[in-house]
Design a protein around this motif. Sequence first.
Motif, short mmCIF file in Angstrom:
data_model
loop_
_atom_site.label_atom_id
_atom_site.label_comp_id
_atom_site.label_asym_id
_atom_site.label_seq_id
_atom_site.Cartn_x
_atom_site.Cartn_y
_atom_site.Cartn_z
N ASP A 121 -8.43 56.01 -25.83
CA ASP A 121 -9.73 55.69 -26.46
C ASP A 121 -10.22 56.85 -27.33
OD1 ASP A 121 -9.79 53.23 -25.16
OD2 ASP A 121 -10.93 53.99 -23.46
N TRP A 122 -10.10 58.08 -26.79
CA TRP A 122 -10.58 59.26 -27.53
C TRP A 122 -9.78 59.44 -28.82
CZ3 TRP A 122 -9.22 63.90 -29.65
CH2 TRP A 122 -10.24 64.84 -29.86
N ASP A 126 -10.85 56.91 -31.36
CA ASP A 126 -12.16 57.27 -31.91
C ASP A 126 -12.07 58.42 -32.91
OD1 ASP A 126 -13.37 55.33 -30.39
OD2 ASP A 126 -14.06 56.71 -28.81
N HIS A 127 -11.03 59.25 -32.79
CA HIS A 127 -10.87 60.40 -33.68
C HIS A 127 -9.80 60.15 -34.76
CE1 HIS A 127 -13.28 62.13 -30.49
NE2 HIS A 127 -13.60 63.08 -31.32
N ASP A 128 -9.52 58.87 -34.99
CA ASP A 128 -8.65 58.44 -36.12
C ASP A 128 -7.24 59.00 -36.07
OD1 ASP A 128 -10.73 56.92 -37.27
OD2 ASP A 128 -11.57 58.71 -38.20
N ARG A 173 -5.07 49.18 -31.77
CA ARG A 173 -6.04 50.16 -32.30
C ARG A 173 -5.34 51.44 -32.75
NH1 ARG A 173 -9.74 51.52 -27.66
NH2 ARG A 173 -7.86 51.13 -26.42
#
Length: 217
Positions: A142-143, A146-148, A180
């Motif tokens: 997930d992290w 979120d940081h592309d 994702r």
Amino acid sequence: MIIIFKEVAVENFTNIPTAVLKGANRIELNDNLAVGGTTPSLGVLQESTKYLQEKSIPVVEMIRPRGGNFVYNDLEIKMMEADLFQAQKLGVDGVAFGALTADGDLDEDAMEQLIAASAGMQIVFHMAFDALAEDNKKSAIDWLVDHDVDRILTHGGPLTTSIDQTVDKIKGYVDYAAGRITILPGGGVNYQNCDTIAEKLGVKEVHGTKVIDGVNN
């Protein structure tokens, strides 16, 4: 049959022309593959990048100042940043790195520094992922999303365990990532088993030193 995108991990320049000739779709450039890959020298990086740009083959540079664990001190992070800035200057397509805390979690501060220094390049979180504590892996995915971060390279367990035995674990990561972020299987993936592994996992990309017949084997 799905067409598999093959990323070949090489040590220095030696095998790059053969890999390109035999159909490598992307090159991961390392030094010292015996310890899992470290940062290649500037000279090797310059000539390899120039050659691959002429052939329109993307190159990913390993950013890792030493073998061993992925717990880095401030000085090592500074070295990695300098290597990332150099990669940017040379037009490297992507960089592979990972930084962990001593208790098996993402070193978020270090990762944020390294990600900031990677602007404009694809980012791969390499097999440091397999050294994360199992309970931390979903939150790490997930992290990184979120940081592309673009891809996670994973064997699904220790490299001493055959990929046949870790494929279900990798499938869990693929399912959780749900498109994702790309989950890139590696470590024991070769030209004989890559189609089967890709099909089992439902992925279109594979990574390894021997994913193409006649390269590194």
